[in-house]
Design an enzyme around this catalytic site. Structure first.
Site: not given
Lengths: 311, 425
Positions: B304, B308
């Site tokens: 996953d 960011h």
């Protein structure tokens, strides 16, 4: 008085019993200043304090402002609507700007849990948490504990009941952490949706019937039911809340005569507390407000001041 | 002239063929071949190393198109190579969302130019990942998607989910689901438990995942079609999956490393590098997940990987986006915990969870060292201890909770179609 070496106050969970006692003792020394005709000492003269309130508050902000003025600090108030946060600046950047303006102390009220921790790790300025989401409101916790200690002379062994919306309450959390460290027996009372049993893992008792705690309580601290934060699913309505958890006259009559009735304000008369009960001789609600100044003076002074307490 | 590579003296582990032996591996022009002694044009000494099929990560956010300040296909695939991965399955929550053949084609063309590992695409289950109407699966499969998912989001309307699974069945397309009941989770940020109460952070209860896992089990039965549950975090989900699989329901689950390496107590410092969705949970969930991996309930491992930018993450905990990076650290974390420390599974099974199992779920022509297979190969040093330094990461983003952690075991060389694309310096 050598137990304090922190630049910030972000919460009571992070403090030792000695550190909390240090702040309470310092507050006791400062309380006298407010009783004088000349309510001012030069302890923070030349220091700049910014009240940075990203969430609205009048009483806490005013209390900090008065505390700072009594210590001779210069005070600037910034509110969310006036701040650059509305223009998309991040909290970190806004705070760095305040530091660049040479703010010695930033008093932060913010809707995000951990926002004071966030700034305290990034700035050299002293960060004082004036409420961060549902996390902590340490000066409120301290002033509640100060008021209890002032009346009983101790905290250890006292039975303190905190009643109402605990789940969303930063006031409750700071009270829980501080009172437990100082040896009180803390019982949380309220509907099971707002006072889940899991809170017992923090070292408190949880009760869902207010009548169970009335006779044994040394202190009942009533929290405001915050209509604005709660969706309908937490309890059916105010009428049922009052009937199950309100401190009515009948219930107040069952309290021990020495039991203190507290409330962090603003109170909803006729909801969590009966109007006459709020005004009764057992109520110390306004003492809390007065003590808030001394406690905040102690916090500002300890985090940003020099050594020793000025006469 | 043919390019013939001989990888010598390694422990060749190929779970798809039940193979585990010290031997040489031969590659001719990018394909696994029979031995051609004396014909090799290059030799790689793999003494003391594991020679495994190239690892596959079926849950990666490449962030392209549209979010290239977080990651690019180029940077993500370089991070993947450094983690031992030769194939990635891209999630569709890009900008625009991958819900049309045009966007899939764009990603594939960019990958062909810039990726150093294989990129497989997923398409969105619903238009715009809004959970309102079906995406055009027919044109998506023509564009080459290998599965469908609304990852990052979850279809709340059970009837729509039922029709999505039923419609996907016609194309034999696996459906993968991010299991989250929005009403129950609300504005939850971290596991609902003692720590969320202490920190005053809104709770994300286990039931928010388990309700949708249960829903998916029922719909997989109803439609007689497979559903794969992504990033399982709750012990209750493992029990639901175990029971359903024992009855032959076509349901599966995957695990991310952070969900067995860290607990919710890590949120105590309000560091958003510990904020991901689903959240870190309690030790009892870790135990249940490890048990589920050991007994075959959970069949796939993945990252996953959710990069960011620092400025996006370095904000108030409730304002920060969910997600952490993972491509460079996942294999080592799983090896360290599952094989080295806990001995829950052996090394061949660990490799299966990263190769033959995901290849079988998504019907990928990868994840094996069979003769004739594409020569995607990962060399692994299973006894090497190393410490992760995020500043050395190939990913554009550094939002990892694992900086400074030390693990045993890591990939040391990665080959795609016979070519070495990364080698530990």
């Amino acid at each position: 008085m050598s137990t304090w070496n922190k630049k910030d106050l972000v919460g009571l969970d992070a403090l030792t019993a000695e550190e909390i006692t240090h702040l309470l003792d310092t507050a006791m020394a400062f309380k006298g200043v407010g009783e004088r005709n000349l309510k001012k000492v030069p302890a923070l003269r030349g220091k700049t304090l910014v009240n940075f309130f990203v969430e609205p508050s009048t009483r806490t902000r005013t209390s900090f402002e008065i505390a700072a003025m009594r210590l001779s600090a210069d005070v600037v108030n910034i509110t969310a609507t006036a701040s650059s946060l509305q223009k998309g600046e991040t909290l970190k950047d806004t705070a760095l700007n305040l530091q660049a303006l040479r703010a010695d102390i930033i008093v932060l009220r913010h809707s995000s849990p951990g926002s004071s921790n966030f700034l305290s790790e990034r700035l050299n300025s002293s960060i004082i948490n004036a409420g961060d989401g549902a996390h902590e409101h340490p000066t409120q916790g301290l002033l509640d504990i100060f008021t209890i200690r002032e009346k009983f002379g101790r905290i250890e062994g006292l039975n303190v009941a905190i009643i109402g919306d605990i789940l969303f309450s930063r006031v409750a959390r700071s009270n829980i952490f501080g009172l437990l460290k100082l040896g009180a027996n803390v019982t949380l009372v309220g509907p099971s949706t707002l006072v889940p049993k899991r809170f017992e893992k923090l070292g408190v008792k949880v009760r869902h019937h207010i009548d169970d705690i009335l006779e044994s309580a040394d202190v009942v601290n009533l929290l405001r039911i915050q209509h604005e934060r709660q969706r309908k699913e937490y309890f059916p309505g105010l009428g049922e809340y009052i009937s199950l958890f309100g401190l009515t006259k009948l219930r107040a009559a069952r309290l021990s005569p020495s039991c203190l009735i507290m409330h962090p304000g603003p109170i909803n008369r006729g909801v969590e507390i009966d109007s006459d009960v709020a005004d009764s001789s057992q109520s110390v609600i306004l003492d809390q407000v007065t003590n808030g100044i001394a406690v905040r003076m102690a916090v500002l002074y300890s985090c940003a001041g020099g050594a020793g307490i000025p006469a | 002239m043919k390019k013939i590579t001989r990888i010598t003296n390694g422990r060749v582990i190929d779970p798809a063929n039940n193979r585990d032996e010290i031997n040489d591996l031969w590659i001719t022009d990018g394909v696994i071949t029979s031995p051609l002694p004396g014909k090799e044009t290059s030799t790689i000494d793999a003494s003391g190393l594991i020679v495994a099929p190239g690892l596959i990560d079926i849950h990666v956010h490449l962030r392209e198109p549209g979010q290239s300040h977080k990651e690019t296909i180029s940077s993500a695939t370089r991070a993947a190579a450094a983690g031992g991965f030769t194939s990635l399955v891209a999630m569709p929550n890009t900008t625009p969302t991958a819900d049309s053949a045009a966007t899939i084609t764009l990603i594939k063309e960019k990958a062909a130019r810039e990726a150093c590992v294989n990129i497989f695409c997923t398409g969105a289950l619903t238009k715009g990942i809004k959970g309102e109407e079906l995406a055009p699966y027919g044109s998506l499969i023509n564009a080459g998607v290998v599965a469908l998912t609304d990852d990052g989001h979850c279809i709340q309307n059970h009837e729509l989910m039922r029709r999505a699974v039923e419609y996907a069945r016609m194309f034999d397309l696996p459906v993968m689901d991010h299991c989250q009941d929005y009403a129950v989770v609300g504005d939850g940020i971290m596991h609902e438990g003692e720590w969320s109460l202490r920190l005053g952070i809104p709770g994300w209860p286990r039931a928010g995942e388990e309700l949708i896992v249960a829903r998916n089990i029922m719909l997989a039965e109803l439609c007689d079609s497979p559903i794969h549950c992504q990033h399982i975090s709750s012990g209750g989900s493992v029990r639901l999956l175990r029971e359903a699989r024992s009855r032959g329901v076509k349901i599966s689950g995957e695990v991310c490393p952070h969900h067995i390496a860290l607990t919710d107590a890590e949120l105590a410092a309000f560091d958003s590098n510990f904020k991901m969705n689903p959240p870190l949970r309690a030790q009892e969930d870790i135990e249940a997940i490890i048990e589920g991996i050991a007994d075959g309930t959970l069949t796939i491992l993945c990252s996953d990987h959710a990069p960011h930018a620092a400025y996006e993450k370095e904000v108030e905990i409730d304002h920060a986006p969910f997600g952490i990076t993972g491509l460079e650290t996942e294999f080592s974390i799983f090896h360290d915990i599952l094989v080295h420390k806990r001995k829950a599974i052996d090394l061949p099974r660990l490799i299966a969870l990263y190769t033959s199992e995901p290849a079988s779920l998504l019907k990928l022509n990868r994840g094996t060292l069979s003769l004739g297979a594409p020569a995607d190969v990962t060399l692994i040093n299973a006894s090497m201890d190393w410490t992760f330094d995020k500043s050395a990461s190939a990913s554009l983003s550094k939002n990892t909770p694992f900086h400074g952690h030390t693990w045993r075991g890591r990939a040391v060389r990665t080959l795609v179609a016979g070519d070495t694309i990364w080698c530990l310096p």
